[in-house]
Scaffold this active site. Structure first.
Site, PDB file in Angstrom:
ATOM      1  CB  CYS A 106      -0.905  -0.002   1.227  1.00 55.49           C
ATOM      2  SG  CYS A 106      -1.869   1.523   1.402  1.00 55.49           S
ATOM      3  CD  GLU A 136       1.115  -1.286   8.386  1.00 52.21           C
ATOM      4  OE1 GLU A 136       1.452  -0.121   8.704  1.00 52.21           O
ATOM      5  OE2 GLU A 136      -0.076  -1.659   8.317  1.00 52.21           O
ATOM      6  CB  CYS A 204      -4.305   4.429   6.074  1.00 47.72           C
ATOM      7  SG  CYS A 204      -5.757   3.385   6.087  1.00 47.72           S
TER       8      CYS A 204
END
EC number: 1.17.7.4
Length: 326
Positions: A106, A136, A204
């Protein structure tokens, strides 16, 4: 066929807005599908492309092969990195083995990786706020060779020992609870007053928007169903947000996971979905709740998202070349 037992007689269904797929997930799935169209099966994907069982099984049916480590792919194979990102060591291994890589990381995770590189280049040690073991987090910690620490709670901050307290910075996992991350960041600033924070929040936009939507949804409901897989960080956070508003909440992979007893006597049933859960699953859940007695469906007011991320340049070029030959 599922039972038609009625437990939610005359209930109203409220749909959170926004919900479901974010731009990063859309892009990651598109990368795998485009790679399959261009090169045919198999396409190897390191880890689940996104944390959703339905999405993974759908792509597996199209020819994607999901692997835990790169040595499970033959030399020279085409490999897609998942949306969660990978460490520098993984990138180096892919290059050494001659793997052809399409990177579905991403862009908002890549932003954090760039921050880490910049902070380490400035000589700072970095504290990462995140969940241990999440892909992540592993990828972000792997952007630097040492000089990074992981904390998850305010208590972790209190126990943290760093080499140079006067030369610190912090970053966060992109899918954390907004409120929890703020509390941990506040504890870091209190203990290390000179700590450098990201120029812009690392959490995000989709995580923030979906949590805000649940904060609006939950007070209107006496039950919230969150569509998402159990290994999805952002989906778990949505369930927690609803529970903190004092509402019973369940995380479900799909309509099949609904226990009719949950709906007994409920008058208003909220439904949302994590950023890796497709809308088809939401609609199946709505239909199941209707079967159990709900009589109306209403979408809550909320943000209309228009964010879109471009495909990797290498993949875009290949698509353009293929289309020019047609």
């Amino acid at each position: 066929m599922m039972t038609a037992e009625v437990t939610a007689a005359d209930a109203e269904v409220l749909l959170a807005q926004p919900r479901g797929f974010c731009a990063g997930v859309d892009r990651a799935i598109d990368i795998v599908e485009r790679a399959l169209e261009l090169h045919g099966a198999p396409i190897y994907v390191r880890h689940e492309i996104v944390h959703n069982r339905y999405v993974v099984e759908d792509l597996r049916g199209k020819g994607a092969v999901f692997i835990d480590e790169l040595d499970q792919a033959p030399a020279g194979a085409i490999v897609v990195f998942s949306a969660h990102g990978v460490s520098q060591a993984v990138r180096g291994e892919a290059e050494a083995r001659g793997l052809r890589v399409f990177d579905a990381t991403c862009p908002l995770v890549t932003k954090v990786h760039i921050e880490v590189a910049r902070m380490r280049a400035a000589g700072r040690e970095i504290v990462m706020i995140g969940h241990k073991g999440h892909p992540e987090v592993e990828g972000t910690l792997g952007q630097a060779q040492g000089g990074m620490y992981l904390v998850e709670t305010v208590e972790d901050v209190a126990a943290l020992q760093v080499s140079d307290p006067g030369n610190l910075a912090y970053v966060t996992q992109t899918t954390l609870s907004v409120d929890d991350a703020a509390a941990v960041a506040g504890a870091l600033k209190a203990r290390f007053p000179g700590i450098v924070e990201p120029k812009k929040s690392d959490i995000c936009y989709a995580t923030q928007n979906r949590q805000d939507a649940v904060k609006l949804l939950a007070p209107e409901c006496d039950l919230v169903l969150v569509v998402g897989s159990t290994n999805s960080s952002n989906s778990n956070r949505l369930r927690e947000v609803a529970e903190r508003k004092g509402v019973a909440a369940y995380l479900i992979d799909g309509a099949h996971a609904i226990d009719p007893a949950w709906l007994q006597g409920r008058r208003s049933i909220g439904i949302t979905a994590g950023a890796s859960a497709p809308e088809v699953l939401v609609q199946q859940v709505v239909e199941r709740v209707r079967e159990l007695g709900a009589v109306s469906v209403r979408t809550m007011p909320g943000l209309e998202e228009s964010v879109a991320f471009p495909l990797p340049k290498g993949l875009s070029r290949k698509i353009a070349q293929t289309e020019s030959l047609e």
